[in-house]
Design an enzyme around this catalytic site. Sequence first.
Site, PDB file in Angstrom:
ATOM      1  N   CYS A  61       0.840  -1.198   0.000  1.00 15.11           N
ATOM      2  CA  CYS A  61       0.000   0.000   0.000  1.00 15.11           C
ATOM      3  C   CYS A  61       0.875   1.249   0.000  1.00 15.11           C
ATOM      4  CB  CYS A  61      -0.914   0.002   1.215  1.00 15.11           C
ATOM      5  SG  CYS A  61      -1.964   1.479   1.342  1.00 15.11           S
ATOM      6  N   CYS A  67      -0.577   6.252   6.929  1.00 17.39           N
ATOM      7  CA  CYS A  67      -1.894   5.899   7.464  1.00 17.39           C
ATOM      8  C   CYS A  67      -1.716   5.067   8.726  1.00 17.39           C
ATOM      9  CB  CYS A  67      -2.671   5.119   6.405  1.00 17.39           C
ATOM     10  SG  CYS A  67      -4.165   4.324   7.013  1.00 17.39           S
ATOM     11  N   CYS A  70      -2.677   0.219   9.258  1.00 16.58           N
ATOM     12  CA  CYS A  70      -1.863  -0.995   9.254  1.00 16.58           C
ATOM     13  C   CYS A  70      -0.530  -0.739   9.968  1.00 16.58           C
ATOM     14  CB  CYS A  70      -1.579  -1.465   7.827  1.00 16.58           C
ATOM     15  SG  CYS A  70      -3.023  -2.102   6.962  1.00 16.58           S
ATOM     16  N   GLN A 244     -18.886  -8.445  12.223  1.00 12.51           N
ATOM     17  CA  GLN A 244     -17.503  -8.891  12.158  1.00 12.51           C
ATOM     18  C   GLN A 244     -16.824  -8.247  10.957  1.00 12.51           C
ATOM     19  OE1 GLN A 244     -15.843 -10.446  14.379  1.00 12.51           O
ATOM     20  NE2 GLN A 244     -17.428 -11.339  15.687  1.00 12.51           N
ATOM     21  N   PHE A 271     -24.064 -11.899  24.656  1.00 13.19           N
ATOM     22  CA  PHE A 271     -23.497 -10.815  23.828  1.00 13.19           C
ATOM     23  C   PHE A 271     -23.656 -11.213  22.357  1.00 13.19           C
ATOM     24  CE2 PHE A 271     -21.108 -11.185  27.796  1.00 13.19           C
ATOM     25  CZ  PHE A 271     -21.276  -9.930  28.358  1.00 13.19           C
ATOM     26  N   ASP A 291     -28.449  -9.855  24.451  1.00 12.85           N
ATOM     27  CA  ASP A 291     -27.535  -8.752  24.184  1.00 12.85           C
ATOM     28  C   ASP A 291     -28.176  -7.466  24.709  1.00 12.85           C
ATOM     29  OD1 ASP A 291     -24.972  -8.364  22.075  1.00 12.85           O
ATOM     30  OD2 ASP A 291     -26.134  -6.547  22.442  1.00 12.85           O
ATOM     31  N   ASP A 339     -19.418 -13.777  23.666  1.00 13.89           N
ATOM     32  CA  ASP A 339     -18.575 -12.999  22.753  1.00 13.89           C
ATOM     33  C   ASP A 339     -18.710 -11.518  23.110  1.00 13.89           C
ATOM     34  OD1 ASP A 339     -17.085 -11.993  20.670  1.00 13.89           O
ATOM     35  OD2 ASP A 339     -18.625 -12.321  19.150  1.00 13.89           O
ATOM     36  N   CYS A 365     -12.202 -10.568  21.337  1.00 14.62           N
ATOM     37  CA  CYS A 365     -11.459  -9.671  20.449  1.00 14.62           C
ATOM     38  C   CYS A 365     -10.368  -8.943  21.216  1.00 14.62           C
ATOM     39  CB  CYS A 365     -12.406  -8.675  19.786  1.00 14.62           C
ATOM     40  SG  CYS A 365     -13.282  -7.613  20.954  1.00 14.62           S
TER      41      CYS A 365
END
Length: 407
Positions: A61, A67, A70, A244, A271, A291, A339, A365
């Site tokens: 990239c 940026c 990443c 996701q 969740f 949730d 989750d 996560c």
Amino acid sequence: MAERITIDHVGHRGDGVSSDRPPTYVPFTLPAEVVEAESRDGKCRLTRIEQQSPDRIDPFCTYFTRCGGCAIQHWQPTPYQAWKRQIVIDILSQANIDCPVDALVDAHGAGRRRVTLHARTKDGETQVGFAEAASHAIVAIDACPILDPALSGALDAARAIAELLKPMDKPLDIQVTSADNGLDIDVRGSGPISTALISKLSALSAAHKLARLTRHGELVLMRAPPVVAMGTASVALPPGSFLQATAAGEDALAALVLQHCKGAKTILDLFCGIGPFALRLAAKAKVHALDSDAKAIASLQQAIKDTKGLKPIKAEARDLFRRPLVPQELRDIDAVVFDPPRAGAQAQAERLAASKVPLVVAVSCNVQTFARDARILIDGGYKLGNVTPVDQFRHTPHIELVARFTR
């Protein structure tokens, strides 16, 4: 003045870490490299690579290093994947958790299907793109190679929206999601806008063939309700709803959840969001999904009504942080799937640890809050099996995982 530094390893945030004590953190460097770097405004910046790692590759990239999206595009896939897996091992070890950690599952697939673009006005020019690392400055972009091709029209639509709202002189965040039937855009930061501007936004939405445009969740125009397939169901997305990051990521996480829950007849999905696990689990098991997001639950309830062939499935709005399920409510449950968001599920983990549920499947996560919650379950008598790291945020330090606890 530039300083000569030898890089020992890559840290958990993606920066190269020197062998010095205290260590120096140098972005965009790799193990065994000898580099020159200098500090500016409290940040260490790479100025020259004197001795390059054989694992270094060219980033794909043109915006990489400017940026902030990443952190790593300059590392060969094999050591990169080993590094991500090692992050999970290290964090679990710090919590005194010893368990097998599987190989990293690559779940990038076609790329990110949702993105938040920032729009700012600078010197009279409208800039649309991403923030620099640790900065509010915007890097204006023409394209992002890690996005799903289905988001190819996102930048053009975001620029058009930003130009239209430019006279308001407000910093905008424009969330774009690729639904199965078009782009779904929610604009935030504009504040109240006039009827005339709403009319122009409506025309703009039609011109860019958006499925829906909302402002702070309020409908501006909808050509068709944005929908996403989940198992055999089709779910209408609430404005700005969580999804996701990649379709492959959702499939990978769901496959692991289904594998771990095999044979369970009665399952709690905590969740649950709009139901990526619940709707798949209900193909073979009775499911109760909860949730705190009432709009997500409403979408899930409608999907349940519209989908044939599912086992009994109930969706309920409940704040599991303030009102976690207690052991009495967990009786006669074969498996619990949870989750939570990045904050984890400490209160719910404490109640699970006091229950007799034979199987708990955790999706996370955030490895650090997972380790905290896992420690609670282990101290409550659960045994942790294999942990599987999943990489749907390729080129970043972000990792997700799925783990199975039994008693």
